[in-house]
Design an enzyme around this catalytic site. Structure first.
Site, mmCIF file in Angstrom:
data_model
loop_
_atom_site.group_PDB
_atom_site.id
_atom_site.type_symbol
_atom_site.label_atom_id
_atom_site.label_comp_id
_atom_site.label_asym_id
_atom_site.label_seq_id
_atom_site.Cartn_x
_atom_site.Cartn_y
_atom_site.Cartn_z
ATOM 1 N N ALA A 159 42.089 -92.702 87.959
ATOM 2 C CA ALA A 159 43.058 -92.737 89.062
ATOM 3 C C ALA A 159 44.498 -92.786 88.545
ATOM 4 O O ALA A 159 45.386 -92.117 89.092
ATOM 5 C CB ALA A 159 42.780 -93.930 89.963
ATOM 6 N N GLY B 249 33.820 -92.628 90.825
ATOM 7 C CA GLY B 249 35.205 -92.216 91.042
ATOM 8 C C GLY B 249 35.967 -92.332 89.732
ATOM 9 O O GLY B 249 35.691 -93.205 88.904
ATOM 10 N N GLY B 250 36.914 -91.445 89.509
ATOM 11 C CA GLY B 250 37.761 -91.531 88.320
ATOM 12 C C GLY B 250 36.964 -91.351 87.044
ATOM 13 O O GLY B 250 36.183 -90.419 86.904
ATOM 14 N N ASP B 251 37.154 -92.259 86.108
ATOM 15 C CA ASP B 251 36.424 -92.245 84.842
ATOM 16 C C ASP B 251 35.405 -93.386 84.855
ATOM 17 O O ASP B 251 35.734 -94.488 85.279
ATOM 18 C CB ASP B 251 37.406 -92.431 83.678
ATOM 19 C CG ASP B 251 36.676 -92.418 82.349
ATOM 20 O OD1 ASP B 251 36.486 -91.324 81.802
ATOM 21 O OD2 ASP B 251 36.270 -93.505 81.886
ATOM 22 N N ASP C 161 29.081 -93.510 95.305
ATOM 23 C CA ASP C 161 29.617 -94.589 96.113
ATOM 24 C C ASP C 161 30.851 -94.127 96.857
ATOM 25 O O ASP C 161 31.184 -92.954 96.868
ATOM 26 C CB ASP C 161 29.871 -95.836 95.255
ATOM 27 C CG ASP C 161 30.727 -95.517 94.057
ATOM 28 O OD1 ASP C 161 31.796 -94.924 94.247
ATOM 29 O OD2 ASP C 161 30.309 -95.840 92.916
ATOM 30 N N MET D 184 43.035 -101.647 92.122
ATOM 31 C CA MET D 184 42.534 -102.650 93.066
ATOM 32 C C MET D 184 43.569 -103.745 93.311
ATOM 33 O O MET D 184 43.225 -104.928 93.376
ATOM 34 C CB MET D 184 41.224 -103.269 92.546
ATOM 35 C CG MET D 184 40.100 -102.249 92.443
ATOM 36 S SD MET D 184 38.607 -102.889 91.672
ATOM 37 C CE MET D 184 38.940 -102.628 89.935
ATOM 38 N N LYS E 136 29.661 -99.758 97.782
ATOM 39 C CA LYS E 136 30.238 -100.724 96.880
ATOM 40 C C LYS E 136 31.677 -100.665 97.249
ATOM 41 O O LYS E 136 32.307 -99.642 97.124
ATOM 42 C CB LYS E 136 30.097 -100.295 95.405
ATOM 43 C CG LYS E 136 29.742 -101.422 94.468
ATOM 44 C CD LYS E 136 30.199 -101.131 93.138
ATOM 45 C CE LYS E 136 29.179 -100.853 92.066
ATOM 46 N NZ LYS E 136 29.749 -100.596 90.787
#
Ligand code: SAH
Length: 467
Positions: free
Chosen positions: A332, A301-303, A248, A383, A270
């Site tokens: 992140a 992304g990230g974990d 994504d 976010m 997404k």
């Protein structure tokens, strides 16, 4: 990419080299190694080319270049020290549509010659497109140490059994077979010079291999916050084995480039307030591809387990009986904190750290403000950009000082990383005056003030941040 990397077949074909010096000699050696029939045009030959001519390895026309020399050649290289002659060679070759290379003159080149690591039949070519030939050479030297001499023999061995392998196994199982073979004892035997044993073992393995399609599986992989260097070894290994990859928007391009070239790439996008594919559809895609016997990589992304809905994706897999594994990634918060010089905990400032999401639900944010407002902790908000005003206001309303340091990290760990720092009072205003690019992470806590001392010194980065 400025060039199409191809390997040109010149064995038994006529190639033309214009120039008689030592630079020309290097090119002649390369052309001869590749099996070409070589014609050299030059009034005189230097020591190396003279030797090759005397040995009958090439033909020599002792004259200045003339247009008539070009005809009938598959490939032309100009390597004289006279730019006018080189340009004339290039023009004559181009007029006939024959690919030409002029040494050290990219403007006159149809193709460039890479640095070559020769483990024939295995060849590794490295090029910087003329930008930094020294770098290409240095890299080639490193690869030299990485790829043992015996790899050429290994490639030759596999070539011998290629036909039989094709008969026995369909493509999907064949690739898996070779991957497993490479992890096994056969390469070691070849490298140790025990090729007959290696051949026996390989032959037996091929006859005994299971031709049925391999069982599919899913790897849910944390790709880290952006910098490809932050991938784990396991992530990289599985990405290199993927048949299909679902990714994504949070997954950076540089990371996708590390997925096996031939893998099918499916964007399941997404983003906040917009879902290219619904979560259930993604879950079902994972299941159906794995059922078809593929190695599916789901890159996140990230974990995957930190605000990644990874739990939902594997719940479906588990319910459907599809084998899976989860590979953790650098989330992140960790990536951004490290690259921004903000320790998440610190003996004097923060004894705990909270990861929360500022994603709005039904217009409001559902957070335990009292818990967030406690002293001696760091709060990381994923976010949170859309609600930054609300977040900073609510924290103050629940007792946090207006002077509490806060940072917004934009595109953390990437080359475009930018860090805006202020306080709960000033940060929303600072951010409002800027054009901000997703993704961004908000960090609130005293530790943010340590950044001035701890930010990793990187001239390029600090430059960007000042701007
Ligand atoms: N699973 C991911 C988080 C997914 S939620 C992880 O562990 O990192 C998406 C949010 O993560 C973004 O809105 C942003 O707040 C944060 N994020 C992800 N990558 C980031 C980055 N490179 N820089 C700043 N924030 C990032």
């Amino acid at each position: 990419m400025d060039h199409l990397p191809i390997f040109f077949h010149v064995r038994g074909r006529d190639c033309l080299l214009v120039g008689g010096g030592e630079i020309a000699a290097r090119k002649a050696e390369l052309l001869l190694r590749a099996g070409s029939r070589l014609m050299v045009v030059a009034p005189e030959l230097g020591a190396t080319l003279s030797r090759l001519a005397a040995a009958g390895s090439l033909r020599h026309r002792a004259a200045s270049f003339s247009d008539a020399d070009i005809a009938g050649h598959a490939l032309v290289i100009a390597a004289t020290d006279d730019p006018a002659v080189n340009a004339a060679v290039a023009a004559a070759a181009r007029a006939r549509g024959i690919p030409v290379n002029v040494v050290d003159d990219p403007a006159h080149c149809d193709f460039i010659l890479p640095s070559v690591l020769d483990r024939s039949p295995l060849l590794v070519a490295v090029s910087t497109g003329g930008a930094a030939p020294m770098l290409a050479r240095a890299l080639r030297a490193r690869l030299e140490t990485l790829i043992p001499l015996g790899y050429g023999r290994l490639a030759a061995l596999l070539e011998r059994f290629r036909g039989r392998l094709k008969e026995r196994l369909p493509i999907a199982s064949r690739r898996r077979f070779v991957e497993e073979l490479l992890d096994g004892p056969v390469p070691e035997l070849v490298l140790a010079g025990r090729e007959a044993e290696a051949a026996d073992m390989l032959a037996q393995a091929i006859e005994g291999a299971d031709p049925r399609a391999p069982r599919g599986e899913v790897s849910l992989i944390g790709a880290g916050p952006g910098d490809p260097d932050l991938l784990t070894f396991r992530a990289l290994r599985l990405m290199q084995r993927a048949d299909v990859v679902l990714y994504d928007r949070l997954v950076a391009d540089g990371i996708l480039d590390l997925v096996r070239r031939d893998a099918e790439r499916i964007y399941v996008g997404k983003r906040r307030d917009y879902h290219a594919l619904r979560q259930e559809e993604i879950n079902q895609l994972l299941v159906s591809h794995a059922r078809a016997g593929r190695h599916v990589v789901r890159l996140k992304g990230g974990d995957p387990f930190v605000f990644g809905r990874g739990g939902e994706e594997i719940a479906t897999l588990a319910a459907e009986g599809v084998p899976f594994q989860v590979v953790p990634g650098i989330t992140a918060a960790n990536g951004c904190a490290a690259y921004a010089g903000i320790p998440l905990t610190h003996r004097d400032h923060a004894h705990s750290v909270l990861f929360v999401t500022g994603h709005r639900r039904d217009g409001g944010i559902d957070l335990d403000w009292d818990a967030l407002a406690r002293p001696a902790q760091t709060v990381v908000i994923y976010m949170g950009l859309g609600a930054i005003d609300v977040i900073c206001r609510e924290l103050q309303r629940h007792g946090v000082s207006a002077q509490m340091p806060a940072a917004l990290i934009e595109r953390g760990t990437t080359h475009a990383q930018r860090v805006l720092t202020g306080t709960l009072q000033t940060l929303p205003g600072l951010v409002a005056g800027q054009e901000i690019h997703a993704p961004t992470l908000l960090i609130v806590g005293e530790v943010v003030s340590l950044r001035e001392r701890l930010a990793w010194f990187h001239p390029e980065r600090s430059e960007q941040e000042r701007n």
